[in-house]
Design a protein around this motif. Sequence first.
Motif, PDB file in Angstrom:
ATOM      1  N   LYS A   1     -20.214  48.751  42.210  1.00 53.04           N
ATOM      2  CA  LYS A   1     -20.762  50.221  42.938  1.00 53.04           C
ATOM      3  C   LYS A   1     -20.526  50.907  42.677  1.00 53.04           C
ATOM      4  N   HIS A   2     -19.816  51.952  41.623  1.00 51.68           N
ATOM      5  CA  HIS A   2     -19.254  52.712  40.986  1.00 51.68           C
ATOM      6  C   HIS A   2     -18.450  52.572  39.533  1.00 51.68           C
ATOM      7  N   LEU A   3     -19.011  53.032  38.766  1.00 56.85           N
ATOM      8  CA  LEU A   3     -19.325  52.461  37.440  1.00 56.85           C
ATOM      9  C   LEU A   3     -17.563  53.219  37.275  1.00 56.85           C
ATOM     10  N   MET A   4     -16.977  53.816  37.692  1.00 49.72           N
ATOM     11  CA  MET A   4     -15.765  53.797  37.168  1.00 49.72           C
ATOM     12  C   MET A   4     -14.617  53.052  37.141  1.00 49.72           C
ATOM     13  N   ASP A   5     -15.128  52.211  38.703  1.00 47.25           N
ATOM     14  CA  ASP A   5     -14.443  51.118  38.867  1.00 47.25           C
ATOM     15  C   ASP A   5     -14.227  50.094  37.902  1.00 47.25           C
ATOM     16  N   TYR A   6     -15.415  49.822  37.357  1.00 48.58           N
ATOM     17  CA  TYR A   6     -15.509  48.755  36.308  1.00 48.58           C
ATOM     18  C   TYR A   6     -14.798  49.349  35.592  1.00 48.58           C
ATOM     19  N   PHE A   7     -14.590  50.782  34.555  1.00 45.99           N
ATOM     20  CA  PHE A   7     -14.079  50.735  33.998  1.00 45.99           C
ATOM     21  C   PHE A   7     -12.576  51.214  34.033  1.00 45.99           C
ATOM     22  N   LYS A   8     -12.178  51.010  34.582  1.00 46.85           N
ATOM     23  CA  LYS A   8     -10.645  50.931  35.936  1.00 46.85           C
ATOM     24  C   LYS A   8     -10.434  49.362  35.426  1.00 46.85           C
TER      25      LYS A   8
ATOM     26  N   GLU B   1      -6.779  59.096  34.195  1.00 46.35           N
ATOM     27  CA  GLU B   1      -7.995  59.722  33.245  1.00 46.35           C
ATOM     28  C   GLU B   1      -8.762  59.471  34.557  1.00 46.35           C
ATOM     29  N   ILE B   2      -9.486  58.609  34.811  1.00 47.45           N
ATOM     30  CA  ILE B   2     -10.887  57.691  35.008  1.00 47.45           C
ATOM     31  C   ILE B   2     -10.512  57.692  36.282  1.00 47.45           C
ATOM     32  N   ASP B   3      -9.042  57.636  37.381  1.00 42.83           N
ATOM     33  CA  ASP B   3      -8.997  58.303  38.781  1.00 42.83           C
ATOM     34  C   ASP B   3      -9.736  59.449  38.943  1.00 42.83           C
ATOM     35  N   THR B   4      -8.807  60.786  38.451  1.00 42.10           N
ATOM     36  CA  THR B   4      -8.815  62.260  38.383  1.00 42.10           C
ATOM     37  C   THR B   4     -10.499  62.222  38.084  1.00 42.10           C
ATOM     38  N   LEU B   5     -11.395  62.148  36.757  1.00 42.17           N
ATOM     39  CA  LEU B   5     -12.417  62.102  36.549  1.00 42.17           C
ATOM     40  C   LEU B   5     -13.077  61.868  37.471  1.00 42.17           C
TER      41      LEU B   5
ATOM     42  N   ASP C   1     -19.655  63.847  40.780  1.00 43.00           N
ATOM     43  CA  ASP C   1     -20.049  62.332  41.506  1.00 43.00           C
ATOM     44  C   ASP C   1     -21.183  62.006  40.876  1.00 43.00           C
ATOM     45  N   ASN C   2     -21.232  63.019  39.270  1.00 41.14           N
ATOM     46  CA  ASN C   2     -22.644  61.913  38.444  1.00 41.14           C
ATOM     47  C   ASN C   2     -22.091  61.157  37.175  1.00 41.14           C
ATOM     48  N   ALA C   3     -23.152  60.068  37.561  1.00 43.10           N
ATOM     49  CA  ALA C   3     -22.342  59.413  37.000  1.00 43.10           C
ATOM     50  C   ALA C   3     -22.136  59.663  35.157  1.00 43.10           C
ATOM     51  N   ASN C   4     -23.330  60.568  34.369  1.00 42.47           N
ATOM     52  CA  ASN C   4     -23.401  61.263  32.863  1.00 42.47           C
ATOM     53  C   ASN C   4     -22.107  62.729  32.839  1.00 42.47           C
ATOM     54  N   LYS C   5     -22.456  63.134  34.147  1.00 40.85           N
ATOM     55  CA  LYS C   5     -20.831  63.617  33.776  1.00 40.85           C
ATOM     56  C   LYS C   5     -19.727  63.007  33.639  1.00 40.85           C
ATOM     57  N   GLN C   6     -19.486  61.774  33.961  1.00 41.26           N
ATOM     58  CA  GLN C   6     -18.271  61.213  34.707  1.00 41.26           C
ATOM     59  C   GLN C   6     -18.219  60.539  33.181  1.00 41.26           C
TER      60      GLN C   6
END
Length: 378
Positions: free
Chosen positions: A207-214, A280-284, A289-294
Amino acid sequence: MQKFDSIRPYYDTEVNEGIRSCLHHPMMKAIMNFTFPDMADDEWKSQLSRTHSIRDFQCNFLYHSIQQVLKKSSDGLTTSGFEKLEKNTSYLFISNHRDIILDTSLLNVSLFEHGLVMTASAIGDNLVKKDFLLKLSKLNRNFLVQRGLPPKELLLSSKLMSEYIGQLLLRENRSVWIAQREGRTKDGNDATHTGVLKMLGMGSDEKHLMDYFKKIKIVPVSISYEYDPTDALKMPQLMAEAKAEIYVKEKNEDFITLLSGIIGQKKRIHIHVGDVLNKEIDTLAVENDNANKQIQALAQAIDDSILQSYKLWPTNYIAYDLLHKTNTYSAHYTSDEKSLFERRLEMKIDMTNPLMVEGFLAMYANPVVNKSKYENQR
């Protein structure tokens, strides 16, 4: 998984047939004679004929090829950071990119020597147009990045590659190497292109892209060569870009660059693997909350790791001082090292062309500038 057939390396069941089809190719003979100079042709042919897996091909043959490359064209390879990685664990290595073949080969040598999972590695299909090179890349666990596609096909190709990388990392427990940007860095400025991260994210079912990157465990890799064996070959493209001209490659340019990278003098080489970017991923993810900025923030985190841990050599400091007509970094090199570098400069490029001299020096000097930004923050 037939959907990946157009880009994947060989399965182990296909390895022996792939090897046998290359066994009598003159380039295979050249590689094996270089790797095992005291071995009769019949002997290495017999050993190759009994090889049935990519791992056996890499460990019993290619590993020794790279050792010969290091012995004959370098003053040795040093590494740092590998002790922090866990055995039997897959990682996504995102690396700065200097040399077509060696960057990923040296990383795999280092992973093998530390008892870690070796990588499947991305390679542009423009580099393996010859049938032998394509087969060799498949034997070396390379997967193809399809270049020069129109926008619609490029989107489909990127999605396929993203799904394949996810398949390797999450279901096959296979590490993956990918460059931080398309093509090799020509000017010494290592920067992660957000397009690479967007491509990787296409395969996400989170659901959240940063979860995938982790989940895919991103590890930045910094590789530095004391001498870039292809430095002079990078100049025509740099010159064209400086004049805002479109650069068109010569017919065999990629192959010549590939060969030069292997046999050209590199002196010392260092590879550093950074920490997995979980914190770093947790922090950003909290800060944006904007996917492009993440994605932009993640690209910056990768850059920060690569640039901070980049190993600077005397050649980098010499180039900086020559370019800026200063002695700022004179404590980092000897007069002999400076003379050697100046001689290389005079031999490699047209000294009557100030733009070319500046471009060549900047290629070596830019890592000093980039790393100094982090030194100044301390």
